[in-house]
Design a protein around this motif. Structure first.
Motif, PDB file in Angstrom:
ATOM      1  N   ARG A  29     -20.020 -36.289  11.679  1.00  0.00           N
ATOM      2  CA  ARG A  29     -20.696 -37.370  12.409  1.00  0.00           C
ATOM      3  C   ARG A  29     -19.921 -37.765  13.650  1.00  0.00           C
ATOM      4  O   ARG A  29     -20.502 -38.082  14.670  1.00  0.00           O
ATOM      5  CB  ARG A  29     -20.789 -38.598  11.501  1.00  0.00           C
ATOM      6  CG  ARG A  29     -22.143 -39.006  11.135  1.00  0.00           C
ATOM      7  CD  ARG A  29     -22.135 -40.275  10.343  1.00  0.00           C
ATOM      8  NE  ARG A  29     -20.874 -40.488   9.645  1.00  0.00           N
ATOM      9  CZ  ARG A  29     -20.674 -41.420   8.760  1.00  0.00           C
ATOM     10  NH1 ARG A  29     -21.629 -42.242   8.459  1.00  0.00           N
ATOM     11  NH2 ARG A  29     -19.521 -41.559   8.165  1.00  0.00           N
ATOM     12  N   ASN A  30     -18.612 -37.775  13.566  1.00  0.00           N
ATOM     13  CA  ASN A  30     -17.737 -38.204  14.662  1.00  0.00           C
ATOM     14  C   ASN A  30     -17.251 -37.030  15.502  1.00  0.00           C
ATOM     15  O   ASN A  30     -16.141 -37.051  16.014  1.00  0.00           O
ATOM     16  CB  ASN A  30     -16.536 -38.965  14.104  1.00  0.00           C
ATOM     17  CG  ASN A  30     -16.941 -40.218  13.393  1.00  0.00           C
ATOM     18  OD1 ASN A  30     -17.902 -40.867  13.785  1.00  0.00           O
ATOM     19  ND2 ASN A  30     -16.246 -40.552  12.331  1.00  0.00           N
ATOM     20  N   MET A  31     -18.087 -36.021  15.664  1.00  0.00           N
ATOM     21  CA  MET A  31     -17.692 -34.817  16.381  1.00  0.00           C
ATOM     22  C   MET A  31     -17.282 -35.117  17.826  1.00  0.00           C
ATOM     23  O   MET A  31     -16.306 -34.562  18.324  1.00  0.00           O
ATOM     24  CB  MET A  31     -18.851 -33.814  16.369  1.00  0.00           C
ATOM     25  CG  MET A  31     -18.483 -32.431  16.762  1.00  0.00           C
ATOM     26  SD  MET A  31     -19.870 -31.287  16.708  1.00  0.00           S
ATOM     27  CE  MET A  31     -20.873 -31.852  15.360  1.00  0.00           C
ATOM     28  N   LEU A  32     -17.993 -36.006  18.492  1.00  0.00           N
ATOM     29  CA  LEU A  32     -17.663 -36.349  19.872  1.00  0.00           C
ATOM     30  C   LEU A  32     -16.303 -37.045  19.952  1.00  0.00           C
ATOM     31  O   LEU A  32     -15.486 -36.720  20.814  1.00  0.00           O
ATOM     32  CB  LEU A  32     -18.752 -37.230  20.490  1.00  0.00           C
ATOM     33  CG  LEU A  32     -18.515 -37.648  21.935  1.00  0.00           C
ATOM     34  CD1 LEU A  32     -18.504 -36.424  22.836  1.00  0.00           C
ATOM     35  CD2 LEU A  32     -19.574 -38.628  22.378  1.00  0.00           C
ATOM     36  N   ALA A  33     -16.039 -37.963  19.047  1.00  0.00           N
ATOM     37  CA  ALA A  33     -14.753 -38.668  19.046  1.00  0.00           C
ATOM     38  C   ALA A  33     -13.612 -37.710  18.722  1.00  0.00           C
ATOM     39  O   ALA A  33     -12.536 -37.788  19.336  1.00  0.00           O
ATOM     40  CB  ALA A  33     -14.794 -39.814  18.037  1.00  0.00           C
ATOM     41  N   ILE A  34     -13.827 -36.804  17.791  1.00  0.00           N
ATOM     42  CA  ILE A  34     -12.801 -35.820  17.450  1.00  0.00           C
ATOM     43  C   ILE A  34     -12.530 -34.922  18.653  1.00  0.00           C
ATOM     44  O   ILE A  34     -11.381 -34.619  18.976  1.00  0.00           O
ATOM     45  CB  ILE A  34     -13.223 -34.997  16.222  1.00  0.00           C
ATOM     46  CG1 ILE A  34     -13.259 -35.879  14.979  1.00  0.00           C
ATOM     47  CG2 ILE A  34     -12.274 -33.817  16.001  1.00  0.00           C
ATOM     48  CD1 ILE A  34     -13.910 -35.241  13.770  1.00  0.00           C
ATOM     49  N   SER A  35     -13.591 -34.526  19.344  1.00  0.00           N
ATOM     50  CA  SER A  35     -13.403 -33.656  20.510  1.00  0.00           C
ATOM     51  C   SER A  35     -12.682 -34.382  21.640  1.00  0.00           C
ATOM     52  O   SER A  35     -11.845 -33.786  22.328  1.00  0.00           O
ATOM     53  CB  SER A  35     -14.742 -33.105  20.990  1.00  0.00           C
ATOM     54  OG  SER A  35     -15.552 -34.133  21.514  1.00  0.00           O
ATOM     55  N   MET A  36     -12.965 -35.660  21.842  1.00  0.00           N
ATOM     56  CA  MET A  36     -12.276 -36.413  22.888  1.00  0.00           C
ATOM     57  C   MET A  36     -10.803 -36.607  22.543  1.00  0.00           C
ATOM     58  O   MET A  36      -9.932 -36.486  23.410  1.00  0.00           O
ATOM     59  CB  MET A  36     -12.947 -37.789  23.099  1.00  0.00           C
ATOM     60  CG  MET A  36     -14.339 -37.716  23.703  1.00  0.00           C
ATOM     61  SD  MET A  36     -14.327 -37.047  25.367  1.00  0.00           S
ATOM     62  CE  MET A  36     -15.058 -35.456  25.104  1.00  0.00           C
TER      63      MET A  36
END
Length: 60
Positions: A29-36
Protein backbone atom coordinates in the motif's frame (compact mmCIF):
# COMPACT_ATOMS: atom_id res chain seq x y z
CA UNK A 1 32.61 0.77 -21.45
CA UNK A 2 33.00 -2.98 -21.39
CA UNK A 3 30.38 -5.60 -20.54
CA UNK A 4 31.72 -6.26 -17.04
CA UNK A 5 31.42 -2.60 -16.08
CA UNK A 6 27.88 -2.39 -17.45
CA UNK A 7 26.86 -5.53 -15.54
CA UNK A 8 28.43 -4.15 -12.36
CA UNK A 9 26.50 -0.89 -12.74
CA UNK A 10 23.23 -2.74 -13.49
CA UNK A 11 23.75 -4.96 -10.45
CA UNK A 12 24.44 -1.93 -8.25
CA UNK A 13 21.30 -0.13 -9.43
CA UNK A 14 19.24 -3.27 -8.87
CA UNK A 15 20.64 -3.68 -5.38
CA UNK A 16 20.03 0.00 -4.58
CA UNK A 17 16.38 -0.28 -5.61
CA UNK A 18 15.83 -3.69 -3.98
CA UNK A 19 13.37 -2.27 -1.38
CA UNK A 20 11.26 -0.79 -4.20
CA UNK A 21 11.40 -4.03 -6.17
CA UNK A 22 10.19 -5.99 -3.13
CA UNK A 23 7.42 -3.44 -2.50
CA UNK A 24 6.22 -3.76 -6.10
CA UNK A 25 6.28 -7.57 -5.99
CA UNK A 26 4.37 -7.60 -2.69
CA UNK A 27 1.98 -4.87 -3.96
CA UNK A 28 2.46 -2.77 -0.83
CA UNK A 29 0.00 0.00 0.00
CA UNK A 30 2.84 2.39 0.87
CA UNK A 31 4.80 1.72 -2.32
CA UNK A 32 5.17 5.42 -3.13
CA UNK A 33 6.46 6.25 0.36
CA UNK A 34 8.89 3.32 0.28
CA UNK A 35 10.16 4.44 -3.12
CA UNK A 36 10.64 8.03 -1.95
CA UNK A 37 12.52 6.88 1.15
CA UNK A 38 14.66 4.59 -1.00
CA UNK A 39 15.31 7.26 -3.61
CA UNK A 40 16.16 10.16 -1.30
CA UNK A 41 17.62 8.43 1.79
CA UNK A 42 18.73 5.11 0.34
CA UNK A 43 22.26 6.40 -0.24
CA UNK A 44 22.66 6.32 3.53
CA UNK A 45 22.88 2.79 4.83
CA UNK A 46 20.26 3.54 7.49
CA UNK A 47 17.73 4.84 4.94
CA UNK A 48 18.25 1.83 2.69
CA UNK A 49 17.81 -0.62 5.59
CA UNK A 50 14.68 1.22 6.77
CA UNK A 51 13.17 1.04 3.29
CA UNK A 52 14.07 -2.64 3.00
CA UNK A 53 12.53 -3.51 6.37
CA UNK A 54 9.42 -1.47 5.55
CA UNK A 55 9.05 -3.25 2.22
CA UNK A 56 9.44 -6.68 3.83
CA UNK A 57 6.97 -6.12 6.68
CA UNK A 58 3.57 -7.75 6.43
CA UNK A 59 0.60 -5.39 6.19
CA UNK A 60 -2.11 -5.59 8.83
Amino acid sequence: MDLAAMLFIAFGIGLYFLPLIIAVIKNKRNMLAISMLNLFAGWTLLGWIAALVWACLEEK
